[in-house]
Scaffold this motif. Structure first.
Motif, PDB file in Angstrom:
ATOM      1  N   TYR A  30       0.823  -1.211   0.000  1.00  0.00           N
ATOM      2  CA  TYR A  30       0.000   0.000   0.000  1.00  0.00           C
ATOM      3  C   TYR A  30       0.856   1.259   0.000  1.00  0.00           C
ATOM      4  O   TYR A  30       0.441   2.300  -0.519  1.00  0.00           O
ATOM      5  CB  TYR A  30      -0.856   0.068   1.272  1.00  0.00           C
ATOM      6  N   ASP A  63     -12.174  -6.741  -2.079  1.00  0.00           N
ATOM      7  CA  ASP A  63     -12.117  -5.279  -2.107  1.00  0.00           C
ATOM      8  C   ASP A  63     -10.984  -4.774  -2.986  1.00  0.00           C
ATOM      9  O   ASP A  63     -11.155  -3.834  -3.761  1.00  0.00           O
ATOM     10  CB  ASP A  63     -11.913  -4.722  -0.688  1.00  0.00           C
ATOM     11  N   ILE A  64      -9.796  -5.377  -2.843  1.00  0.00           N
ATOM     12  CA  ILE A  64      -8.625  -4.797  -3.506  1.00  0.00           C
ATOM     13  C   ILE A  64      -8.244  -5.485  -4.814  1.00  0.00           C
ATOM     14  O   ILE A  64      -7.589  -4.867  -5.658  1.00  0.00           O
ATOM     15  CB  ILE A  64      -7.405  -4.744  -2.560  1.00  0.00           C
ATOM     16  N   TYR A  91     -12.419   5.712   3.745  1.00  0.00           N
ATOM     17  CA  TYR A  91     -11.555   5.211   2.692  1.00  0.00           C
ATOM     18  C   TYR A  91     -12.329   4.447   1.631  1.00  0.00           C
ATOM     19  O   TYR A  91     -13.383   3.864   1.901  1.00  0.00           O
ATOM     20  CB  TYR A  91     -10.494   4.267   3.266  1.00  0.00           C
ATOM     21  N   LYS A  92     -11.793   4.462   0.426  1.00  0.00           N
ATOM     22  CA  LYS A  92     -12.246   3.544  -0.609  1.00  0.00           C
ATOM     23  C   LYS A  92     -11.007   3.097  -1.390  1.00  0.00           C
ATOM     24  O   LYS A  92      -9.979   3.775  -1.400  1.00  0.00           O
ATOM     25  CB  LYS A  92     -13.258   4.204  -1.547  1.00  0.00           C
ATOM     26  N   TRP A  93     -11.117   1.931  -2.022  1.00  0.00           N
ATOM     27  CA  TRP A  93      -9.984   1.393  -2.761  1.00  0.00           C
ATOM     28  C   TRP A  93      -9.978   1.954  -4.178  1.00  0.00           C
ATOM     29  O   TRP A  93     -11.008   1.986  -4.852  1.00  0.00           O
ATOM     30  CB  TRP A  93     -10.071  -0.130  -2.813  1.00  0.00           C
ATOM     31  N   TRP A 145      -5.560   2.608  -0.917  1.00  0.00           N
ATOM     32  CA  TRP A 145      -6.749   3.193  -0.308  1.00  0.00           C
ATOM     33  C   TRP A 145      -6.620   4.707  -0.339  1.00  0.00           C
ATOM     34  O   TRP A 145      -5.546   5.257  -0.100  1.00  0.00           O
ATOM     35  CB  TRP A 145      -6.886   2.728   1.141  1.00  0.00           C
TER      36      TRP A 145
END
Length: 213
Positions: free
Chosen positions: A100, A158-159, A201-203, A210
């Motif tokens: 990240y 999610d990612i 947060y959002k991806w 993020w």
């Protein structure tokens, strides 16, 4: 609060509230924490309003698992085995998180693609071999180990989206897939679909990190 802890609350039927700390407040809040870190679990006695705080992810997971009967068996060895699964999955998580923070998009994308192709499938191979039951890690009882695996699955969704190794390699991991499918049909799945909260947060797949939203 980490997602494994939240799903423990959900499956245990407990009342809880997530509290997110604003970055601007963190320097002040940090000094109020026992080890200068979060997450921490605040336990409130509903009868008298007294409060206790628990710190460190492993301790929080173990406490919730004991409280909500999410350990596999009655002996210290049974409980230790469940915690060993948690430790191994957190080890995988800690392999991925540094990507990240790599400074360039190329570095982040390259690191994540290596995790998708190599790191994650290698770890999952050993977990597939470890699973003891037809439905869950330990026989026919859902435990904290299963919830952590499901949390990891949701994180990969999610990612990594359609590249989630627990989806793309499902045929290679039939036992892990059964665990995930079983949890998705119950309270953990209901929480994941309807009540997960990412805070601020959002991806961003374009940036492979993020971001605030």
């Amino acid at each position: 609060m980490q997602r494994a802890a939240v799903t423990s609350h959900e499956c245990g039927g407990a009342s809880y509230k997530n509290v997110f700390i604003d970055y601007a407040d963190w320097p002040t809040v940090k000094d109020t924490k026992s080890f200068g870190k979060v997450p921490n679990l605040v336990i409130v006695d509903e009868s008298d309003g007294s409060r206790k705080e628990l710190f460190e992810v492993g301790a929080i997971d173990a406490y919730l698992a004991e409280t909500f009967d999410l350990m596999p068996g009655p002996t210290p060895f049974d409980r230790a085995e469940a915690l060993s699964v948690l430790s191994a999955l957190y080890d995988l998580q800690n392999k991925i998180i540094p990507a990240y923070f790599f400074p360039t998009l190329h570095e982040r994308k390259t690191a994540h693609e290596k995790h998708i192709a190599e790191t994650i499938p290698t770890y999952l191979k050993y977990h597939e071999r470890f699973v003891r039951g037809e439905t869950y890690y330990f026989g026919d009882k859902m435990t904290v180990a299963d919830l952590k695996l499901y949390q990891m699955y949701l994180w990969f969704e999610d990612i990594y989206l359609e590249k989630n190794p627990l989806r793309t390699h499902a045929a290679a991991f039939p036992k892990l897939t059964r665990i995930i499918d079983s949890l998705a049909k119950g309270k953990a799945g209901d929480y994941a679909r309807n009540r997960r909260d990412f805070g601020r947060y959002k991806w961003s797949l374009e940036e492979w990190k993020w971001i605030f939203h």
